[in-house]
Design a protein around this motif. Structure first.
Motif, PDB file in Angstrom:
ATOM      1  N   PHE A 191       1.917  23.231   3.571  1.00 55.90           N
ATOM      2  CA  PHE A 191       2.075  21.894   2.781  1.00 55.90           C
ATOM      3  C   PHE A 191       3.606  21.507   3.020  1.00 55.90           C
ATOM      4  O   PHE A 191       4.108  21.969   3.817  1.00 55.90           O
ATOM      5  CB  PHE A 191       1.922  22.515   1.264  1.00 55.90           C
ATOM      6  N   ALA A 192       3.580  20.410   2.471  1.00 58.62           N
ATOM      7  CA  ALA A 192       5.152  19.616   2.973  1.00 58.62           C
ATOM      8  C   ALA A 192       6.189  19.945   1.923  1.00 58.62           C
ATOM      9  O   ALA A 192       6.115  20.280   0.708  1.00 58.62           O
ATOM     10  CB  ALA A 192       4.760  18.130   3.052  1.00 58.62           C
ATOM     11  N   HIS A 193       7.419  19.656   2.525  1.00 61.18           N
ATOM     12  CA  HIS A 193       8.601  19.949   1.673  1.00 61.18           C
ATOM     13  C   HIS A 193       9.578  18.711   1.890  1.00 61.18           C
ATOM     14  O   HIS A 193       9.909  18.056   2.833  1.00 61.18           O
ATOM     15  CB  HIS A 193       9.243  21.056   2.528  1.00 61.18           C
ATOM     16  N   ASN A 194       9.660  17.995   0.741  1.00 63.24           N
ATOM     17  CA  ASN A 194      10.397  16.790   0.605  1.00 63.24           C
ATOM     18  C   ASN A 194      11.888  17.239   0.577  1.00 63.24           C
ATOM     19  O   ASN A 194      12.518  18.104  -0.050  1.00 63.24           O
ATOM     20  CB  ASN A 194      10.250  16.191  -0.647  1.00 63.24           C
ATOM     21  N   THR A 195      12.656  16.486   1.582  1.00 61.71           N
ATOM     22  CA  THR A 195      14.393  17.042   1.955  1.00 61.71           C
ATOM     23  C   THR A 195      14.975  16.684   0.769  1.00 61.71           C
ATOM     24  O   THR A 195      16.285  17.189   0.538  1.00 61.71           O
ATOM     25  CB  THR A 195      14.563  16.241   3.190  1.00 61.71           C
ATOM     26  N   GLY A 196      14.779  15.738  -0.208  1.00 58.75           N
ATOM     27  CA  GLY A 196      15.747  15.022  -1.099  1.00 58.75           C
ATOM     28  C   GLY A 196      16.580  14.047  -0.343  1.00 58.75           C
ATOM     29  O   GLY A 196      16.445  13.875   0.764  1.00 58.75           O
ATOM     30  N   GLY A 207      10.377  25.098  10.323  1.00 56.43           N
ATOM     31  CA  GLY A 207       8.831  25.140  10.679  1.00 56.43           C
ATOM     32  C   GLY A 207       7.976  24.420   9.615  1.00 56.43           C
ATOM     33  O   GLY A 207       6.675  23.904  10.157  1.00 56.43           O
ATOM     34  N   GLY A 208       8.330  23.961   8.697  1.00 51.22           N
ATOM     35  CA  GLY A 208       7.504  23.359   7.618  1.00 51.22           C
ATOM     36  C   GLY A 208       7.456  21.856   7.829  1.00 51.22           C
ATOM     37  O   GLY A 208       8.606  21.231   8.479  1.00 51.22           O
ATOM     38  N   ASP A 209       6.578  21.215   7.506  1.00 54.12           N
ATOM     39  CA  ASP A 209       6.398  19.759   7.395  1.00 54.12           C
ATOM     40  C   ASP A 209       7.413  19.252   6.396  1.00 54.12           C
ATOM     41  O   ASP A 209       7.654  19.711   5.308  1.00 54.12           O
ATOM     42  CB  ASP A 209       4.869  19.250   7.118  1.00 54.12           C
ATOM     43  N   LEU A 210       7.938  18.162   6.967  1.00 56.22           N
ATOM     44  CA  LEU A 210       9.023  17.383   6.072  1.00 56.22           C
ATOM     45  C   LEU A 210       8.458  16.045   5.603  1.00 56.22           C
ATOM     46  O   LEU A 210       8.039  15.233   6.447  1.00 56.22           O
ATOM     47  CB  LEU A 210      10.172  17.232   6.883  1.00 56.22           C
ATOM     48  N   ILE A 211       8.760  15.757   4.429  1.00 60.72           N
ATOM     49  CA  ILE A 211       8.971  14.291   3.953  1.00 60.72           C
ATOM     50  C   ILE A 211      10.534  13.908   3.813  1.00 60.72           C
ATOM     51  O   ILE A 211      11.111  14.394   2.980  1.00 60.72           O
ATOM     52  CB  ILE A 211       8.093  14.209   2.591  1.00 60.72           C
TER      53      ILE A 211
END
Length: 520
Positions: A191-196, A207-211
């Motif tokens: 799943f995706a990780h929003n950076t803020g 390694g995780g997907d970023l928004i």
């Protein structure tokens, strides 16, 4: 009678001084005439010093009137949240999340027992109680298929996203070990990780997907004067882990409010990530400088899409003035530029720090906002072009199903993910002293987070919540989240009446549609 009048005339401060002086004199007497060690005087002398300081300090009237004893108020006030949480709080008490909500996250994150025994603790007859109608013909839903494709016909690199992702939390607000754990957990769980809005740090790139979220400060893609930098944006948007770009217009917990990074927190590491000068005070304005109206907003979104080589671009908004959102949609129709997604952040969303007036009294609640945004897009015939992401106090499968029924395509969770890391809702996010090392930059505290263990817990929370959602919607007769309808959710609106979400949120629209057909 004279002595009674004398003591009655004394105020608390005088009585405290009298007791302290008496204790000191008694100590002197026993030291001089009974051979006690002089060390016994240390305590009464220390008390006298404290009483004197309290009596003559000008800032706190309670300490002036009740020297020494008045300090107990501040002691009790400081431990009040802990006492309430551990000794007095019931299963359904606690704000903003009750004990049961926190416990289910802990259990799912640890892969422990996730059941409740003996019966429901909520009152199904209370006004405001919400529930779902099950089907006598339940279906089997497969949580492995709970994904959506984000990216319309104007997007060159659509992204297949989970319907539950990590909401926006910046490095700086969160510690490096917390951000690393979240990103590694996102990689494990797919799943995706929003950076803020604080930019992309090395801790986000595990390694995780970023928004990648872009706020008014344009951190990580700004010129020295604070304006947006095409070159820096294109450079970072090209990172392979950056899957989507989210332009932040407003945040549910503090819509219309800017931010401030104090000079002492602007370390060389933070400054490098945000492309700012270290040890300087940096303001995040309340409004963007790259655009000032709806048309310019759409052109800027198109600019971001081109600079990112066609990655999905959308914006985050807490609905306030509805006419302004309508104007944005009308601008979409005029420019024919359609964002790939819109993140709807409810007023119940969280933050590390915000003024009370903004947290409690600004912005539209998530349920109302989802219905409004989805209905507006449908009214203009562009709902299929734009995915809607919901954010704001999403913790359980019920929260997700409810948001999906009201118009969302996918959900974000911020505080749920923090609970999976071990957050205990100490309510000290803005103090720099988060006791579990999540919302702090204190090395002594954030070293307490074991990244290997916590990343697994983040992935477990996501996996088990998806499993719970599959079971929940299956019991309602749905095989896929896209099938969920508002007609199966109910809210008690009076002592003897329940209304479905279809009646509460969509009845007027259905009536208007029938009138239009009748007139036609």
């Amino acid at each position: 009678m004279t002595s009674k009048k004398f003591f009655a005339s004394l105020v608390a401060r005088q009585i405290i001084w009298f007791v302290a002086i008496t204790a000191l004199i008694a100590g002197l007497y026993f030291v001089k005439f009974h051979g006690l060690a002089w060390e016994v005087l240390l305590l009464p002398i220390a008390l006298m010093v404290i009483i004197a300081v309290d009596t003559f300090q000008p800032r706190h009237s309670i300490r002036r009137n009740y020297p020494l004893i008045g300090r107990m108020r501040y002691l009790f006030e400081s431990v009040r949240p802990e006492f309430r949480q551990y000794f007095f709080e019931g299963e359904l008490d606690g704000k903003p999340f009750n004990r049961r909500q926190r416990s289910i996250v802990y259990q799912r994150a640890k892969n422990e027992k996730q059941t409740v025994s003996f019966g429901m603790q909520d009152d199904p007859n209370r006004i405001g109680y919400e529930w779902a109608a099950h089907s006598v013909y339940p279906k089997k839903a497969d949580e492995s298929t709970f994904r959506i494709t984000i990216g319309n016909t104007q997007c060159l690199q659509p992204y297949s996203a989970s319907i539950l992702n990590i909401s926006a939390m910046s490095y700086g607000a969160l510690s490096k070990t917390a951000v690393t754990s979240l990103n590694k957990g996102a990689k494990m769980g797919g799943f995706a990780h929003n950076t803020g809005e604080g930019g992309i740090s090395d801790y986000h790139r595990q390694g995780g997907d970023l928004i990648w979220q872009i706020g008014t400060g344009y951190f990580g893609c700004r010129n020295q004067d604070g304006t947006f930098s095409n070159e820096l944006f294109a450079e970072r948007a090209a990172y392979p882990e950056v899957k989507m770009i989210e332009l932040k217009l407003s945040q549910g917990a503090k819509p219309g409010h800017g931010g401030l990074l104090p000079a002492e927190k602007n370390t060389p590491e933070i400054a490098k990530i945000r492309n700012i000068e270290p040890y300087t005070t940096v303001h995040s304005p309340s409004a963007h400088t790259a655009f000032s109206n709806a048309i310019e907003l759409l052109y800027f979104i198109n600019q971001l899409r081109q600079l990112s080589n066609g990655k999905p671009v959308g914006f985050k908004i807490c609905i306030g003035r509805q006419d302004e959102f309508v104007t944005i949609v009308e601008a979409m129709m005029e420019t024919r530029i359609f964002p790939d997604f819109i993140t709807v952040d409810g007023a119940e969303g969280g933050t590390g720090a915000a003024p009370m007036e903004f947290i409690d009294y600004m912005g539209m609640a998530l349920s109302d906002a989802l219905v409004f945004v989805s209905a507006t897009l449908r009214q203009y015939g562009i709902r299929e072009q734009i995915k809607i992401l919901a954010a704001g106090k999403v913790i359980s499968a019920f929260d997700m199903a409810k948001a999906l029924a009201l118009g969302a395509d996918a959900c974000y969770s911020a505080r749920g993910m923090m609970f999976s890391l071990g957050c205990i809702q100490a309510l000290q996010c803005d103090s720099g002293k988060c006791p579990v090392g999540i919302a702090t930059q204190d090395k002594a505290l954030y070293k307490g987070i074991d990244i290997t263990d916590k990343s697994v817990r983040v992935a477990n929370f996501h996996k088990n919540t998806m499993k719970a959602l599959a079971e929940f919607i299956g019991a309602c007769g749905f095989e896929n989240p896209k099938e969920i309808t508002p007609g199966v959710f109910y809210r008690r609106t009076s002592g003897n009446s329940n209304q479905s979400f279809a009646e509460l949120y969509f009845k007027e629209k259905e009536t208007n549609s029938k009138k239009e057909m009748s007139n036609f």
